[in-house]
Motif scaffolding. Structure first.
Motif, PDB file in Angstrom:
ATOM      1  N   LEU A 176       0.826  -1.209   0.000  1.00 22.28           N
ATOM      2  CA  LEU A 176       0.000   0.000   0.000  1.00 22.28           C
ATOM      3  C   LEU A 176       0.864   1.264   0.000  1.00 22.28           C
ATOM      4  CD1 LEU A 176      -2.852  -0.981   2.513  1.00 22.28           C
ATOM      5  CD2 LEU A 176      -3.012  -0.760   0.013  1.00 22.28           C
ATOM      6  N   GLY A 177       1.942   1.228   0.773  1.00 21.62           N
ATOM      7  CA  GLY A 177       2.828   2.391   0.817  1.00 21.62           C
ATOM      8  C   GLY A 177       3.469   2.679  -0.524  1.00 21.62           C
ATOM      9  N   LYS A 178       3.942   1.647  -1.208  1.00 21.74           N
ATOM     10  CA  LYS A 178       4.536   1.849  -2.530  1.00 21.74           C
ATOM     11  C   LYS A 178       3.514   2.354  -3.532  1.00 21.74           C
ATOM     12  CE  LYS A 178       8.339  -1.471  -2.209  1.00 21.74           C
ATOM     13  NZ  LYS A 178       8.939  -2.698  -2.796  1.00 21.74           N
ATOM     14  N   ALA A 179       2.291   1.753  -3.476  1.00 18.66           N
ATOM     15  CA  ALA A 179       1.272   2.161  -4.448  1.00 18.66           C
ATOM     16  C   ALA A 179       0.830   3.590  -4.240  1.00 18.66           C
ATOM     17  CB  ALA A 179       0.066   1.209  -4.352  1.00 18.66           C
ATOM     18  N   LEU A 180       0.848   4.084  -3.008  1.00 22.19           N
ATOM     19  CA  LEU A 180       0.364   5.435  -2.735  1.00 22.19           C
ATOM     20  C   LEU A 180       1.461   6.497  -2.762  1.00 22.19           C
ATOM     21  CD1 LEU A 180      -2.167   4.694   0.162  1.00 22.19           C
ATOM     22  CD2 LEU A 180      -2.701   5.147  -2.236  1.00 22.19           C
ATOM     23  N   PHE A 181       2.702   6.183  -2.329  1.00 21.50           N
ATOM     24  CA  PHE A 181       3.717   7.216  -2.117  1.00 21.50           C
ATOM     25  C   PHE A 181       4.990   7.019  -2.945  1.00 21.50           C
ATOM     26  CE2 PHE A 181       1.309   6.759   1.857  1.00 21.50           C
ATOM     27  CZ  PHE A 181       0.810   8.037   1.999  1.00 21.50           C
ATOM     28  N   TYR A 182       5.179   5.921  -3.656  1.00 23.45           N
ATOM     29  CA  TYR A 182       6.431   5.689  -4.350  1.00 23.45           C
ATOM     30  C   TYR A 182       6.260   5.633  -5.860  1.00 23.45           C
ATOM     31  CZ  TYR A 182      10.742   3.416  -5.819  1.00 23.45           C
ATOM     32  OH  TYR A 182      11.911   3.107  -6.465  1.00 23.45           O
ATOM     33  N   TRP A 183       5.375   4.723  -6.353  1.00 26.16           N
ATOM     34  CA  TRP A 183       5.249   4.531  -7.794  1.00 26.16           C
ATOM     35  C   TRP A 183       4.710   5.766  -8.504  1.00 26.16           C
ATOM     36  CZ3 TRP A 183       2.699  -0.800  -6.622  1.00 26.16           C
ATOM     37  CH2 TRP A 183       3.714  -1.719  -6.320  1.00 26.16           C
ATOM     38  N   ALA A 187       6.991   7.663 -11.507  1.00 18.12           N
ATOM     39  CA  ALA A 187       6.494   7.841 -12.877  1.00 18.12           C
ATOM     40  C   ALA A 187       6.491   9.312 -13.262  1.00 18.12           C
ATOM     41  CB  ALA A 187       5.078   7.253 -12.992  1.00 18.12           C
ATOM     42  N   LEU A 188       6.091  10.196 -12.330  1.00 17.60           N
ATOM     43  CA  LEU A 188       6.097  11.632 -12.617  1.00 17.60           C
ATOM     44  C   LEU A 188       7.499  12.135 -12.918  1.00 17.60           C
ATOM     45  CD1 LEU A 188       4.503  14.305 -12.696  1.00 17.60           C
ATOM     46  CD2 LEU A 188       4.949  14.534 -10.226  1.00 17.60           C
ATOM     47  N   TRP A 189       8.500  11.705 -12.098  1.00 21.06           N
ATOM     48  CA  TRP A 189       9.887  12.148 -12.329  1.00 21.06           C
ATOM     49  C   TRP A 189      10.439  11.602 -13.642  1.00 21.06           C
ATOM     50  CZ3 TRP A 189      13.493  15.436 -10.752  1.00 21.06           C
ATOM     51  CH2 TRP A 189      14.826  15.174 -11.098  1.00 21.06           C
ATOM     52  N   ARG A 190      10.178  10.325 -13.925  1.00 18.27           N
ATOM     53  CA  ARG A 190      10.799   9.677 -15.082  1.00 18.27           C
ATOM     54  C   ARG A 190      10.156  10.109 -16.400  1.00 18.27           C
ATOM     55  NH1 ARG A 190      11.214   3.378 -14.482  1.00 18.27           N
ATOM     56  NH2 ARG A 190      12.587   4.105 -12.794  1.00 18.27           N
ATOM     57  N   TYR A 191       8.823  10.291 -16.454  1.00 14.80           N
ATOM     58  CA  TYR A 191       8.145  10.526 -17.743  1.00 14.80           C
ATOM     59  C   TYR A 191       7.680  11.962 -17.956  1.00 14.80           C
ATOM     60  CZ  TYR A 191       8.036   5.456 -17.669  1.00 14.80           C
ATOM     61  OH  TYR A 191       8.386   4.130 -17.596  1.00 14.80           O
ATOM     62  N   VAL A 192       7.789  12.839 -16.926  1.00 13.46           N
ATOM     63  CA  VAL A 192       7.327  14.222 -17.081  1.00 13.46           C
ATOM     64  C   VAL A 192       8.456  15.211 -16.813  1.00 13.46           C
ATOM     65  CG1 VAL A 192       5.691  15.969 -16.269  1.00 13.46           C
ATOM     66  CG2 VAL A 192       4.958  13.580 -16.487  1.00 13.46           C
ATOM     67  N   VAL A 193       9.036  15.168 -15.600  1.00 11.62           N
ATOM     68  CA  VAL A 193      10.021  16.187 -15.185  1.00 11.62           C
ATOM     69  C   VAL A 193      11.290  16.085 -15.997  1.00 11.62           C
ATOM     70  CG1 VAL A 193      11.382  17.048 -13.259  1.00 11.62           C
ATOM     71  CG2 VAL A 193       9.038  16.285 -12.876  1.00 11.62           C
ATOM     72  N   VAL A 194      11.850  14.892 -16.150  1.00  8.19           N
ATOM     73  CA  VAL A 194      13.137  14.736 -16.842  1.00  8.19           C
ATOM     74  C   VAL A 194      13.032  15.168 -18.307  1.00  8.19           C
ATOM     75  CG1 VAL A 194      14.863  13.058 -17.587  1.00  8.19           C
ATOM     76  CG2 VAL A 194      13.967  12.980 -15.256  1.00  8.19           C
TER      77      VAL A 194
END
Length: 392
Positions: A176-183, A187-194
């Motif tokens: 639950l922690g990974k699904a809510l606070f990590y993944w 995805a935002l950092w890898r596919y949007v910000v960079v």
């Protein structure tokens, strides 16, 4: 002494190896030739009094060292070694003994013979007995009860129920922690910000640096390098070259001439001072030393020999004879008194009996530490340690 500089190709004239002036480097200009003679004359006139005063001070210093300082140092060393050091050691030993007797030995005795026995017998022994005989068995019993009544059931419950339940709950909470606070953030950092930062900021900055800033920097560096070379050339032409020329062709020759003049004048002043000293020594010898030697040889020596042969030697022989006669008289008087005392003792006590030799030790030296010893009369002459009897 030749004060002129020798020409090239010829050896300088020398009256002695120690009087030879220093050879200079070839190529001295007219300035050195003009300065050499006046400088040497002036320096000689200035250095001669200084050298004479220096020699007088050295002579006085040696005399003071030989006559005053060395005997004073030996006397002080003797006083320190023979008087101060033994007295200081004795005072230190007495002070150490007094200090130990007043401040060390009483406290050591109090600690060793009062405090330690009282504390050991009154406190340590009972506490150790209570700990070994009461507290240790009681603690072992309490530990056994806690181990078998509380810890064993708790361990069984935790191993059987709580551990699997905790593992499952931890796995669920982790997912639950990974699904809510990590993944989502990954995805935002890898596919949007960079991608946005790369194409909007990094590519323009790199292009500006390569196409504009790098050529501009190269031009500024070339301009500064050219200005630096021009400044170095100006400094070297306007400052360094004149200073080097002044040092090489003016200051260095003048300095060498002054140094050589000082060396030559110091040596000449030494010879003059030595000649003056020899003259004063000759004058003092002829005015004081030679008359004193004549008086010692012609008057004091014959008078001393006459006194030695006519007065001192007979007096010494008479004193020796008187001493020998006195020693002989004293020895005779001591022997007479000894015999009179022995005769009086024999008259009062009687003749002592002859000592009997110990059985089995005839002819051998008496053993002073043995069991059997010969009893003699007090005051009688003792028998020699080595017996003169022959063994049968």
């Amino acid at each position: 002494m030749d004060l002129e500089k020798p020409s090239q190709g010829t050896a300088p004239q020398r009256h002695g190896a120690h009087m030879a002036p220093k050879d200079y480097e070839p190529g001295d200009g007219c300035l050195a030739q003009v300065v050499r003679i006046p400088v040497r004359v002036v320096v000689l006139l200035v250095v001669v009094p200084v050298r004479m005063v220096w020699d007088v001070l050295v002579l006085c210093g040696r005399a003071v060292d030989r006559v005053l300082l060395r005997p004073l140092g030996r006397a002080l060393a003797w006083v320190f070694e023979k008087v101060i050091n033994p007295v200081a050691r004795a005072v230190g030993w007495v002070a150490t003994v007094i200090a130990k007797a007043l401040f060390y030995w009483p406290w050591v005795a109090l600690w060793r013979y009062v405090v330690v026995p009282v504390v050991t017998c009154g406190l340590v022994v009972p506490v150790v007995w209570v700990y070994r005989q009461l507290l240790t068995p009681l603690g072992h019993g309490i530990a056994w009860l806690v181990e078998h009544l509380l810890l064993a059931p708790a361990r069984w419950i935790g191993r059987t129920l709580l551990t699997p339940l905790g593992h499952g709950l931890a796995a669920v909470l982790t997912w639950l922690g990974k699904a809510l606070f990590y993944w989502p953030w990954v995805a935002l950092w890898r596919y949007v910000v960079v991608p946005v930062v790369t194409y909007v900021l990094v590519v323009p900055v790199v292009w500006v640096y390569r196409q504009l800033l790098t050529p501009l920097g190269h031009g500024i560096a070339w301009l500064l390098h050219a200005l630096g070379r021009g400044f170095v050339w100006l400094v070297r032409t306007l400052l360094v070259v004149p200073v080097v020329w002044l040092y090489r062709y003016v200051l260095a020759p003048v300095g060498r001439e002054i140094a050589a003049a000082l060396a030559v004048a110091w040596r000449i002043a030494g010879y003059i001072s030595r000649a003056v000293g020899r003259g004063l020594k000759w004058l003092a010898w002829n005015l004081v030393g030679r008359p004193a030697r004549w008086f010692h040889r012609s008057v004091c020596t014959p008078v001393g020999h006459f006194v030695r042969d006519a007065v001192w030697r007979p007096v010494a022989e008479a004193a020796v004879q008187a001493g020998r006669a006195t020693r002989a008289a004293l020895a005779s008087a001591r022997e007479t008194v000894r015999r009179a005392r022995r005769d009086a003792w024999r008259a009062l006590i009687g003749t002592p009996r002859e000592p009997q030799p110990v059985v089995g030790t005839a002819g051998q030296a008496r053993n002073l530490g043995g069991r059997q010893q010969t009893q003699t009369v007090p005051g009688a002459a003792a028998e020699p340690e080595i017996s003169l009897h022959k063994q049968g």
